[in-house]
Write an enzyme that holds these catalytic residues in place. Structure first.
Site, mmCIF file in Angstrom:
data_model
loop_
_atom_site.group_PDB
_atom_site.id
_atom_site.type_symbol
_atom_site.label_atom_id
_atom_site.label_comp_id
_atom_site.label_asym_id
_atom_site.label_seq_id
_atom_site.Cartn_x
_atom_site.Cartn_y
_atom_site.Cartn_z
ATOM 1 N N GLU A 1 -6.010 -7.023 0.034
ATOM 2 C CA GLU A 1 -6.611 -6.962 1.365
ATOM 3 C C GLU A 1 -8.028 -6.427 1.243
ATOM 4 O O GLU A 1 -8.269 -5.440 0.558
ATOM 5 C CB GLU A 1 -5.833 -6.040 2.316
ATOM 6 C CG GLU A 1 -4.477 -6.523 2.746
ATOM 7 C CD GLU A 1 -3.795 -5.541 3.695
ATOM 8 O OE1 GLU A 1 -4.510 -4.778 4.392
ATOM 9 O OE2 GLU A 1 -2.556 -5.530 3.726
ATOM 10 N N GLU B 1 0.821 -1.221 0.000
ATOM 11 C CA GLU B 1 0.000 0.000 0.000
ATOM 12 C C GLU B 1 0.856 1.273 0.000
ATOM 13 O O GLU B 1 0.864 2.072 0.942
ATOM 14 C CB GLU B 1 -1.020 -0.001 1.131
ATOM 15 C CG GLU B 1 -0.525 -0.299 2.510
ATOM 16 C CD GLU B 1 -1.658 -0.524 3.511
ATOM 17 O OE1 GLU B 1 -2.770 -0.904 3.092
ATOM 18 O OE2 GLU B 1 -1.424 -0.320 4.708
#
Length: 508
Positions: free
Chosen positions: A398, A188
């Site tokens: 995720e 991320e």
């Protein structure tokens, strides 16, 4: 707490979806991967064992004032219990497991000598996964820089990180690449740069002086962009190395992941539509446009100006096509407007959010401990990336729902959340998105980086008060098992009876 002395708990869940939303595992391609995820600092524990040295997360969790959030010293003890966890994964029917490698466990000084015990742990973990038919998806970096490199030159805001990260990646490709076909370089990347170098909520905890967070150093107007720039260059360097040295024989793929909020205009006004496009340029385009087109979005260049680093022609060419896939990490959605309203973070005098210049309002009726599903947000992300960035292969790395710790094993809201997002993803695939995998966060209860042990995302409950860290399946584990093995269909008003082999209690 109400106890039920039953060997099995049978729950009837009414799944209300429309006919068009009915789906099963068989609606997805055979090579589509359904899995679950963890990360090294959040799962492994054993932070001072077998040659591992501190990472920036060890330092941050022990020295910064974070209330009662705790640390990852032991957490789920995956380092010692990985065989048990892999067995649980196999019983669940997971097709893939996403985990990260602890840089400071594998190479304790950040560069140089390899730690043989760290190397053996990851080789054994990968071997165990493959022996159970589970595809490893490996993340090289999940926020946990060796503290030695942070101390030496300041980590990700220094270009020296590019060489060290590439050397570390080289070790991983060489040692594990015969068995690993899916690599994510950096986790991320967007929110990593913002949280660590603008907001100060993750290590090294940098931000400009403000009344909300007591950062001891940092510059929110420059450092997130420096870090983001070096993240991209480190990714591109590692990708180039992999493709030149390993890809022809190992046949793997390598990508970068971004954190992606769903973003939608608050009203149908032109101002809100423009604000939403600007937010997408900052949140998505910051990383994706260089990876696809070799440069930052025009909106960022105009607004950030000289504070935004510039790619050389060689760097631009190296970035283009450096990601075989894009990893998407997604949890929730926001409405975007130009009009003043509560923003996702407190207003600050400078930094990423001031530069972006929009206000964000939660699209979900959510609390810190319970998130309402807004699956249309994920579908919108996938459609936008398809149209704006040449429809790259995508893995949802995720997605999941937090609930309060020690609340219940009957996590029906989590089931409804997950199935809603899987359905939205399927809709996007039917509309042409090249999405190839979905990973639930998380496989088991972990140390959550921003909430410690106050919340849990796991499909298996971990008793953190038990020295043995006993694992107990939640209802979501049974649901995911049923979905993956085809015994559960998500269909109109289906009445699905889930058998969860929970001995003794349905509440904790």
């Amino acid at each position: 707490m109400k106890l039920y002395s039953l060997l099995s708990v049978f729950l009837v869940i009414l799944l209300a979806t429309s006919d068009s939303d009915a789906f099963t595992r068989n609606n997805f391609p055979k090579d589509f991967l359904f899995g679950a995820a963890t990360s090294a600092y959040q799962w492994e524990g054993a932070v001072a064992e077998d040659g591992r040295t501190p990472s920036v997360w060890d330092t941050f969790s022990h020295t910064y004032n974070r209330g009662n959030l705790g640390n990852g010293d032991i957490t789920s003890d995956g380092y010692h219990k990985y065989k048990e966890d892999v067995k649980l994964m196999a019983e669940m029917g997971l097709e893939s497991f996403r985990f990260s490698i602890s840089w400071s466990r594998l190479i304790p000084n950040g560069r140089g000598l390899i730690n043989p015990k760290g190397l053996l742990f990851y080789k054994n973990l990968i071997k165990e996964l493959i022996s159970h038919g589970i595809e490893p998806h490996v993340t090289l970096y999940h926020y946990d820089l060796p503290q030695s490199l942070e101390d030496e030159y300041g980590g990700w805001i220094n270009r020296k990180i590019i060489e060290d990260f590439t050397a570390y990646a080289d070790v991983c490709f060489r040692e594990f690449g015969e068995d690993v076909k899916l690599w994510t370089t950096i986790n991320e990347a967007t929110i990593f740069a913002i949280g660590s170098y603008d907001q100060g909520i993750s290590p090294p905890g940098h931000c400009s002086p403000n009344k909300f967070i007591n950062c001891t150093s940092g510059n929110s107007s420059t450092e997130p962009y420096l870090a983001g720039h070096n993240i991209l260059l480190a990714h591109a360097s590692a990708s180039k190395l992999y493709k030149l040295k390993y890809k022809s024989t190992q046949k793997g793929s390598i990508g970068l992941s971004i954190f992606a909020f769903g973003l939608s205009p608050y009203t149908n006004s032109k101002d809100d539509e423009i604000a939403t496009q600007r937010a997408k340029a900052f949140f998505y385009g910051w990383m994706l446009k260089p990876l696809v087109f070799g440069d930052y979005p025009d909106e960022m260049k105009r607004t950030v100006g000289s504070r935004l680093p510039v790619f050389s022609e060689e760097e631009s060419e190296q970035l283009k096509g450096s990601s075989d896939f894009i990893g998407i990490i997604h949890y929730t959605t926001f409405y975007v407007t130009n009009k003043p309203s509560p923003s996702i973070f407190p207003s600050m005098n400078e930094g990423f959010f001031k530069d972006m210049g929009v206000y964000m309002i939660s699209a979900a009726n959510s609390s810190f401990l319970l998130w309402e599903a807004t699956p249309w947000g994920l579908e919108g992300i996938l459609e936008y990336i398809k149209q704006s960035y040449n429809n790259p292969p995508i893995y949802i790395l995720e997605n999941g729902m937090p609930m309060g710790r020690d609340s219940t094993l009957q996590d029906t809201q989590r089931i409804e959340f997950i199935q809603a997002y899987i359905g939205a993803m399927l809709n996007a695939i039917k509309n042409g998105s090249d999405t190839r995998g979905y990973f639930v966060w998380s496989m088991i209860d972990l140390y959550e980086l921003l909430s410690g042990y106050t919340t849990s995302f796991g499909m298996y409950y971990v008793n953190f008060s038990d020295p043995g860290r006993k694992r107990t399946p939640k209802l979501s584990a049974s649901w995911y098992t049923g979905f993956l093995n085809g015994t559960i269909d998500v269909a109109t008003q289906d009445t699905i009876q889930l058998q969860s082999n929970i001995s003794g209690s349905s509440s904790l």
